[in-house]
Design an enzyme around this catalytic site. Structure first.
Site: not given
Ligand SMILES: *[C@@H]1O[C@H](CO)[C@@H](O)[C@H](O)[C@H]1NC(C)=O
Length: 263
Positions: A65, A113, A207
């Site tokens: 992402h 992801d 992230s």
């Protein structure tokens, strides 16, 4: 905007690449996480940041992402950093030649992801820049295992960005917790990690950073769960290990020309 759209989902993807935070954590001892990579992603509108980690001198693993942004102009990886705002001699800034997003990545539900980035040149391995081993296909973490997550970013929900690398201890949770919070949670490809007191957490800018358990990378920070501070959902590396190995092999063969690579 995108945030509002996502918030209408029961499953809130704590967003994409952007500012972030390690909450309830501590500053890491300088350069004690030499595998950590800081990703600077430049696209038309504005730059964004993510974490990542070095798994081979020419390859960094992160969350898909982070790269799910339109019209990316360039991606730069900074290795060997402690204070990301400082021009430390230990830092190596290397541009990214290309990347491969997992072909079954879905931004709607956060599945698969994972992205593998190929560096334009090999990192020089020093005491401040090293690779981390990834969990093998048969290796799994279980509820109660204690792991750490590190990242550069805000240190409270309202606070400023931290320019030094922070880390937080987090416990692998019983998967029912994430399953109850989100119908999209998938045991085989995700890990449910959090803090029972809800005081320690990660967020967007972290992230792509690794969940490190027993000195191996077992997870990639993917998204939040049910719009709460904790638990977080990590991509389960052991599940993707065969895919990672296959892509690493093709990286070695491929003449780098353009990005993203087709899978
Ligand atoms: C990081 O480096 C910048 C630039 O040198 C400096 O202004 C800042 O105070 C440093 N941050 C910390 C926490 O040492």
């Amino acid at each position: 905007m995108l945030l509002l759209l996502l918030l209408t989902n029961a499953f809130v993807l704590l967003p994409w690449a952007g500012a972030g935070r390690i909450i309830g954590g501590r500053e890491v001892k300088d350069h004690s996480r030499p595998y950590m990579a800081f990703l600077e992603i430049k696209s038309g509108s504005k730059p964004s940041w993510c974490g990542g980690f070095l798994i081979r001198p020419d390859a960094v693993l992160s969350a898909a992402h982070c790269m799910d942004i339109e019209e990316i102009e360039s991606v730069t990886v900074i290795l060997g950093a402690h204070n990301i705002s400082d021009e430390e001699c230990s830092q190596q800034k290397i541009s990214v030649a290309g990347w491969v997003i997992h072909p079954k990545y879905s931004c709607k539900d956060g599945k698969n992801d994972i992205v593998l980035l190929k560096l334009n040149e090999k990192a020089t391995i020093t005491k401040n820049v090293r690779c981390i081993s990834i969990a093998e296909n048969h290796e799994c973490v279980k509820a109660g295992d204690l792991c750490t997550v590190s990242g550069w970013g805000r240190t409270s929900t309202e606070g400023d960005m931290s320019d030094v690398l922070m880390e937080v201890d987090m416990e692998v949770q019983n998967e029912e917790i994430c399953e109850q919070l989100s119908s999209k949670y998938q045991r085989q490809s995700m890990i449910c990690v959090g803090d029972e007191d809800n005081k320690k957490a990660t967020a967007p800018g972290d992230s792509g950073g690794p969940l490190v358990c027993n000195e191996k990378a077992h997870g990639i920070l993917s998204h939040g769960c049910g719009g709460r501070l904790s638990p977080d959902v990590f991509t389960r590396i052991s599940h993707f290990e065969p895919w990672i190995r296959k892509k690493l092999k093709s990286f070695s063969r491929k003449a780098i020309s353009c990005f993203p690579f087709s899978d």
